[in-house]
Scaffold this motif. Structure first.
Motif, PDB file in Angstrom:
ATOM      1  N   TYR A 274      -3.297   3.731  -2.906  1.00  0.00           N
ATOM      2  CA  TYR A 274      -2.847   2.571  -3.947  1.00  0.00           C
ATOM      3  C   TYR A 274      -2.338   1.313  -3.546  1.00  0.00           C
ATOM      4  O   TYR A 274      -1.648   1.235  -2.375  1.00  0.00           O
ATOM      5  N   SER A 275      -2.809   0.281  -4.087  1.00  0.00           N
ATOM      6  CA  SER A 275      -2.349  -0.984  -3.324  1.00  0.00           C
ATOM      7  C   SER A 275      -2.275  -2.081  -4.614  1.00  0.00           C
ATOM      8  O   SER A 275      -3.135  -1.883  -5.622  1.00  0.00           O
ATOM      9  N   GLU A 276      -1.359  -2.925  -4.576  1.00  0.00           N
ATOM     10  CA  GLU A 276      -1.275  -4.173  -5.503  1.00  0.00           C
ATOM     11  C   GLU A 276      -0.515  -5.255  -4.755  1.00  0.00           C
ATOM     12  O   GLU A 276      -0.225  -5.222  -3.558  1.00  0.00           O
ATOM     13  N   ILE A 277      -0.746  -6.379  -5.422  1.00  0.00           N
ATOM     14  CA  ILE A 277      -0.069  -7.670  -5.094  1.00  0.00           C
ATOM     15  C   ILE A 277       0.892  -8.040  -5.896  1.00  0.00           C
ATOM     16  O   ILE A 277       0.496  -8.389  -6.969  1.00  0.00           O
ATOM     17  N   PRO A 278       2.229  -7.931  -5.452  1.00  0.00           N
ATOM     18  CA  PRO A 278       3.238  -8.414  -6.171  1.00  0.00           C
ATOM     19  C   PRO A 278       3.278  -9.815  -6.675  1.00  0.00           C
ATOM     20  O   PRO A 278       2.753 -10.482  -5.835  1.00  0.00           O
TER      21      PRO A 278
ATOM     22  N   HIS B 182      -8.342   4.009  -3.770  1.00  0.00           N
ATOM     23  CA  HIS B 182      -9.509   4.413  -2.853  1.00  0.00           C
ATOM     24  C   HIS B 182      -8.931   5.452  -2.028  1.00  0.00           C
ATOM     25  O   HIS B 182      -7.871   5.675  -1.519  1.00  0.00           O
ATOM     26  N   GLU B 183      -9.972   6.243  -1.464  1.00  0.00           N
ATOM     27  CA  GLU B 183      -9.577   7.366  -0.823  1.00  0.00           C
ATOM     28  C   GLU B 183      -9.176   7.092   0.906  1.00  0.00           C
ATOM     29  O   GLU B 183      -8.654   7.965   1.494  1.00  0.00           O
ATOM     30  N   THR B 184      -9.588   6.034   1.457  1.00  0.00           N
ATOM     31  CA  THR B 184      -9.334   5.542   2.718  1.00  0.00           C
ATOM     32  C   THR B 184      -8.405   4.078   2.462  1.00  0.00           C
ATOM     33  O   THR B 184      -8.511   3.267   1.535  1.00  0.00           O
ATOM     34  N   LEU B 185      -7.594   3.825   3.429  1.00  0.00           N
ATOM     35  CA  LEU B 185      -6.955   2.407   3.524  1.00  0.00           C
ATOM     36  C   LEU B 185      -7.796   1.263   3.561  1.00  0.00           C
ATOM     37  O   LEU B 185      -7.588   0.250   2.713  1.00  0.00           O
ATOM     38  N   GLU B 186      -8.812   1.401   4.467  1.00  0.00           N
ATOM     39  CA  GLU B 186      -9.886   0.351   4.608  1.00  0.00           C
ATOM     40  C   GLU B 186     -10.538   0.111   3.259  1.00  0.00           C
ATOM     41  O   GLU B 186     -10.625  -1.011   2.684  1.00  0.00           O
TER      42      GLU B 186
ATOM     43  N   TYR C 116       0.879  -1.156   0.122  1.00  0.00           N
ATOM     44  CA  TYR C 116       0.112   0.032  -0.095  1.00  0.00           C
ATOM     45  C   TYR C 116       0.820   1.390   0.000  1.00  0.00           C
ATOM     46  O   TYR C 116       1.871   1.244   0.687  1.00  0.00           O
ATOM     47  N   GLU C 117       0.492   2.047  -0.781  1.00  0.00           N
ATOM     48  CA  GLU C 117       1.038   3.694  -0.552  1.00  0.00           C
ATOM     49  C   GLU C 117       0.298   4.663  -0.701  1.00  0.00           C
ATOM     50  O   GLU C 117      -1.191   4.418  -1.369  1.00  0.00           O
ATOM     51  N   ILE C 118       0.374   5.766  -0.251  1.00  0.00           N
ATOM     52  CA  ILE C 118      -0.529   6.849  -0.286  1.00  0.00           C
ATOM     53  C   ILE C 118       0.232   7.902  -1.643  1.00  0.00           C
ATOM     54  O   ILE C 118       1.207   8.194  -1.719  1.00  0.00           O
ATOM     55  N   LEU C 119      -0.750   8.125  -2.472  1.00  0.00           N
ATOM     56  CA  LEU C 119      -0.326   8.758  -3.501  1.00  0.00           C
ATOM     57  C   LEU C 119      -0.298  10.353  -3.201  1.00  0.00           C
ATOM     58  O   LEU C 119      -1.394  10.932  -2.579  1.00  0.00           O
ATOM     59  N   GLU C 120       0.850  10.855  -3.448  1.00  0.00           N
ATOM     60  CA  GLU C 120       1.189  12.377  -2.846  1.00  0.00           C
ATOM     61  C   GLU C 120       0.025  13.439  -3.854  1.00  0.00           C
ATOM     62  O   GLU C 120      -0.292  14.431  -3.301  1.00  0.00           O
ATOM     63  N   ASP C 121      -0.440  12.892  -5.094  1.00  0.00           N
ATOM     64  CA  ASP C 121      -1.330  14.051  -5.827  1.00  0.00           C
ATOM     65  C   ASP C 121      -2.495  14.071  -5.042  1.00  0.00           C
ATOM     66  O   ASP C 121      -3.205  15.429  -5.203  1.00  0.00           O
TER      67      ASP C 121
END
Length: 85
Positions: A25-29, A38-42, A15-20
């Motif tokens: 944002y999340s992905e599964i390597p 999404h706007e929230t982590l959950e 997970y990462e927070i997008l600066e803009d």
């Protein structure tokens, strides 16, 4: 087995927070095409799991191979189609 596969894949999620815009944002390597924003982590986590589940369903429909996740493998057994009578 399927629940274990999903849980193992979700543990690998990054997970990462997008600066803009400050959204998450999340992905599964190792699992190409499975990502969420999404706007929230959950909300991001929930959306990612939903995308993963859809990816699995689509893969099952097309008999695609699945990557191994923490020693868990989804193997699709081919069953012969019965002929119409």
């Amino acid at each position: 087995m399927l629940t274990d596969y999903i849980a193992a894949a979700m543990r690998k999620a990054k997970y990462e927070i997008l600066e803009d815009d400050g959204s998450y944002y999340s992905e599964i390597p190792g699992i190409q095409g499975v990502y969420a924003n999404h706007e929230t982590l959950e909300g991001c986590r929930s959306q990612l799991q939903s995308v993963l589940e859809g990816w699995i369903i689509l893969g099952l429909q097309f008999n695609d191979p699945f990557p191994e996740v923490d020693g868990i493998i989804i193997e699709v057994m081919q069953t012969p189609k019965s002929e119409a009578v």
